[in-house]
Design a protein around this motif. Structure first.
Motif, PDB file in Angstrom:
ATOM      1  N   PHE A   1      30.344  10.488-127.865  1.00  0.00           N
ATOM      2  CA  PHE A   1      31.029   9.441-128.612  1.00  0.00           C
ATOM      3  C   PHE A   1      30.620   8.059-128.103  1.00  0.00           C
ATOM      4  O   PHE A   1      30.306   7.167-128.895  1.00  0.00           O
ATOM      5  N   LEU A   2      30.624   7.856-126.791  1.00  0.00           N
ATOM      6  CA  LEU A   2      30.243   6.553-126.233  1.00  0.00           C
ATOM      7  C   LEU A   2      28.777   6.242-126.490  1.00  0.00           C
ATOM      8  O   LEU A   2      28.423   5.096-126.765  1.00  0.00           O
TER       9      LEU A   2
ATOM     10  N   SER B   1      31.887  15.618-125.123  1.00  0.00           N
ATOM     11  CA  SER B   1      32.235  14.918-126.359  1.00  0.00           C
ATOM     12  C   SER B   1      32.492  13.432-126.104  1.00  0.00           C
ATOM     13  O   SER B   1      32.130  12.586-126.923  1.00  0.00           O
ATOM     14  N   LEU B   2      33.083  13.075-124.969  1.00  0.00           N
ATOM     15  CA  LEU B   2      33.278  11.662-124.631  1.00  0.00           C
ATOM     16  C   LEU B   2      31.938  10.963-124.423  1.00  0.00           C
ATOM     17  O   LEU B   2      31.729   9.845-124.912  1.00  0.00           O
ATOM     18  N   TYR B   3      31.021  11.619-123.735  1.00  0.00           N
ATOM     19  CA  TYR B   3      29.693  11.037-123.528  1.00  0.00           C
ATOM     20  C   TYR B   3      28.997  10.821-124.875  1.00  0.00           C
ATOM     21  O   TYR B   3      28.421   9.766-125.118  1.00  0.00           O
TER      22      TYR B   3
ATOM     23  N   TYR C   1      28.541   5.248-130.094  1.00  0.00           N
ATOM     24  CA  TYR C   1      29.238   3.996-130.360  1.00  0.00           C
ATOM     25  C   TYR C   1      28.410   2.801-129.893  1.00  0.00           C
ATOM     26  O   TYR C   1      28.280   1.810-130.600  1.00  0.00           O
TER      27      TYR C   1
ATOM     28  N   GLY D   1      35.262  18.311-123.037  1.00  0.00           N
ATOM     29  CA  GLY D   1      35.797  16.966-123.224  1.00  0.00           C
ATOM     30  C   GLY D   1      34.856  15.905-122.687  1.00  0.00           C
ATOM     31  O   GLY D   1      34.667  14.850-123.305  1.00  0.00           O
ATOM     32  N   ALA D   2      34.236  16.169-121.534  1.00  0.00           N
ATOM     33  CA  ALA D   2      33.286  15.213-120.959  1.00  0.00           C
ATOM     34  C   ALA D   2      32.058  15.067-121.848  1.00  0.00           C
ATOM     35  O   ALA D   2      31.567  13.961-122.065  1.00  0.00           O
TER      36      ALA D   2
END
Length: 86
Positions: free
Chosen positions: A23-24, A19-21, A27, A16-17
């Motif tokens: 994505f950000l 994939s969040l990194y 973005y 999750g970390a």
């Protein structure tokens, strides 16, 4: 075994970390959509025009202040902007 059921929960944290990194990063950087200034912009350079004129010459560092400075004249440096509408 009852420990195998919680293993996916343990692996969910780093996944999750990551994939969040990613994505950000995508973005805010969006490198695939950004404007390539060097390739897409044409700049026409023209010769520099103007003149150089020698005004004064100061040798050494004997003078501690610049002649004509306005450091102590606060009212002359900063002027209040008055609006004509009032």
């Amino acid at each position: 075994m009852s420990d195998d059921g919680g293993l996916w929960l343990l692996a969910l944290g780093p996944a999750g970390a990551t994939s969040l990194y990613w994505f950000l990063y995508r973005y805010y950087r969006n490198t695939d959509k950004s404007h390539a200034f060097e390739r897409e912009t044409a700049v026409d350079a023209k010769p520099v025009t103007g003149s150089d004129q020698k005004v004064d010459e100061v040798k050494g560092t004997r003078e501690t202040r610049i002649r004509g400075d306005n450091v102590s004249a606060y009212r002359e440096r900063v002027r209040r902007i008055r609006s004509d509408s009032s």
